[in-house]
Scaffold this motif. Structure first.
Motif, short mmCIF file in Angstrom:
data_model
loop_
_atom_site.label_atom_id
_atom_site.label_comp_id
_atom_site.label_asym_id
_atom_site.label_seq_id
_atom_site.Cartn_x
_atom_site.Cartn_y
_atom_site.Cartn_z
N ASP A 280 0.81 -1.21 0.00
CA ASP A 280 0.00 0.00 0.00
C ASP A 280 0.84 1.26 0.00
OD1 ASP A 280 -2.29 -1.50 0.01
OD2 ASP A 280 -2.39 -1.60 2.19
N LEU A 281 2.09 1.17 0.43
CA LEU A 281 2.95 2.34 0.39
C LEU A 281 3.34 2.69 -1.03
CD1 LEU A 281 5.30 1.64 3.45
CD2 LEU A 281 3.39 3.27 3.32
N ARG A 284 -0.90 3.68 -4.93
CA ARG A 284 -1.91 4.60 -4.41
C ARG A 284 -3.17 4.63 -5.27
NH1 ARG A 284 -0.71 5.61 0.84
NH2 ARG A 284 1.47 6.27 1.08
N THR A 285 -3.03 4.36 -6.55
CA THR A 285 -4.17 4.33 -7.46
C THR A 285 -4.11 3.06 -8.29
OG1 THR A 285 -3.03 5.52 -9.23
CG2 THR A 285 -4.22 6.85 -7.59
N HIS A 318 -8.90 5.58 -6.20
CA HIS A 318 -7.94 5.61 -5.10
C HIS A 318 -7.86 4.21 -4.48
CE1 HIS A 318 -7.39 9.93 -5.13
NE2 HIS A 318 -8.69 10.09 -5.18
N ARG A 319 -6.68 3.66 -4.42
CA ARG A 319 -6.50 2.34 -3.83
C ARG A 319 -6.01 2.51 -2.40
NH1 ARG A 319 -2.61 -0.91 -2.41
NH2 ARG A 319 -2.90 -3.19 -2.49
N ASP A 320 -6.75 1.97 -1.49
CA ASP A 320 -6.43 2.08 -0.07
C ASP A 320 -6.64 0.72 0.57
OD1 ASP A 320 -7.59 2.71 2.91
OD2 ASP A 320 -6.00 4.11 2.34
#
Length: 446
Positions: A280-281, A284-285, A318-320
């Motif tokens: 995840d770092l 981000r998308t 947005h990837r979270d």
């Protein structure tokens, strides 16, 4: 400063009854106080020698007493907005009738006609308040036109000149407008503040529960590694020895295979949990369909078809980690109870993104639909084919909390073929620019 009429809106859970605007006991108490005051005013008027039509006045007061007695004897029930408005309308008619019988605008108690509309402004929607305000203006006007001046036994009469009488009428009308608007505005602001504080308190409690569960999950993940390794080792040894000891028991071999598969699945989950923070770092998308595939990946090879479709698959979002994990929990719940297939369909509109997760299982129990998303709530019976498990009732709670934190809204429902979960994001909260330009190169001074 002009007043604006703002109707209070309270968000209700499905099946939750509309809140009572004002208790019946409160209306009855106020009406008994008014009756006592009216009887006291009649007695005082007779003592000072005021001539009033006693029979009509007492009959009007008696009607109020009969209404209160009848309402008191009725079975207990909730007062709706419409019923409360009708009762306040009766009170307005009663006060206006007494004013018409006792001097109209010259009666010193004429300002009491403001009471019903003021009560409506504090507790009823704007449409009922406006209706009572208009009725008050009509009643006051009629009372002023048809009323006779107050007369005394001594022969004197209490009368106002027409300019003063008209000014008194204007003052009452302005009082109706001002008090109704001001009280309704203040009441609406207080109600909105109260609702906001309640929502904030609920969100804070949910976040505290989620943080507590996060610590428990981290501790559990740390402690489960060794027992899982032991289970895999022992099950492998049992499989090797089974052929020699019990060659005619294929059912035991099948149970051991299921045990090893479950242990492998737990190991994969722990491994993905440990790897999620590193990934995840960096990412981000991502395209929407890729993120949905990532969320569904741990459950694709569990014997249930998982179909993922999107109206615009290449659009970036947005990837979270919270979004991925929330969607994964919803898909896992659908796979656990599906008979053959789970459909994940994403649809873009001009203002929002909708992700619909539907299965063909037994669906949610209708009685639990309003409570879905609460912690420790088991939503559906265990699946009959053995793929389900007795969970702790935290999956939907965690998914709902994580997705709502990202700006989503969740709707749980049943279709004709199973359960349906709809996740709705405002487009500006979820959509991302997938091919943004790079920034300027930094200057390097040699």
């Amino acid at each position: 400063m002009p007043f604006s009429f703002v109707s209070r809106r309270i968000t209700l859970l499905p099946g939750q009854p509309e809140p009572e605007p004002i208790r019946l006991g409160t209306l009855l108490l106020l009406r008994w106080v008014a009756v006592c005051g009216q009887l006291g005013a009649v007695a005082a008027a007779l003592l000072i020698g005021v001539r009033i039509p006693l029979a009509p006045v007492l009959s009007t007061i008696a009607l109020t007493i009969l209404l209160n007695v009848w309402l008191s004897l009725r079975p207990s029930h909730r007062v709706s907005n419409h019923e409360a408005a009708l009762q306040l309308g009766f009170d307005l008619w009663q006060i206006s009738t007494l004013l018409a019988l006792t001097g109209g605008m010259t009666n010193p108690f004429a300002l009491l006609v403001l009471v019903p509309v003021t009560i409506a402004a504090t507790s009823l929607p704007a449409r009922h308040m406006i209706a009572l305000g208009l009725a008050t203006a009509v009643m006051v006007t009629m009372a002023g036109v048809v009323a006779e001046p107050l007369a005394f036994d001594s022969g004197g009469r209490l009368a106002l000149d027409e300019p003063y009488q008209f000014g008194h009428w204007v003052a009452i009308i302005i009082g109706v407008i001002f008090l109704a608007a001001y009280v309704h505005r203040v009441s609406s602001d207080l109600s909105a503040t109260s609702n906001a504080l309640f929502a904030a308190r609920m969100a804070l409690e949910r976040e505290q529960r989620l943080q507590h569960l996060g610590g428990v999950v981290a501790a559990a993940a740390h402690e489960m590694g060794t027992p899982l390794a032991t289970i895999k080792l022992v099950s492998a040894e049992l499989v090797d020895e089974l052929d020699e000891i019990l060659p005619d028991r294929p059912d035991i071999a099948e149970d051991l295979a299921i045990l090893r598969q479950s242990a492998d699945r737990c190991a994969k989950i722990l491994k993905s949990m440990g790897r999620a923070g590193k990934d995840d770092l960096l990412i981000r998308t991502a395209p929407l369909e890729d993120m949905l595939t990532e969320a569904a990946h741990p459950h694709i090879e569990r014997g249930i078809e998982v179909e993922i479709t999107s109206s615009e698959p290449e659009r970036f979002v947005h990837r979270d980690a919270a979004i991925v994990h929330g969607l994964r929990n919803l898909i896992q719940n659908a796979v656990d109870f599906a008979s053959e297939a789970v459909r994940v369909n994403a649809t873009w509109t001009a203002t929002e993104l909708r992700v619909v997760i539907a299965d063909d299982g037994p669906g949610y129990p209708p009685a639990l639909l309003p409570r879905l998303g609460s912690p420790f709530l088991t939503t559906r019976p265990r699946s009959e084919d053995g793929r389900g498990y007795d969970g702790m009732g935290l999956g939907l709670f965690i998914a709902k909390a994580l997705l709502e934190r990202s700006g989503a809204r969740l709707i749980f429902a049943n279709s004709g073929r199973g359960a349906v979960v709809t996740v709705i994001w405002p487009r500006d909260r979820i959509e991302a620019e997938g091919r943004a330009a790079l920034g300027e190169n930094p200057e390097i001074n040699l």
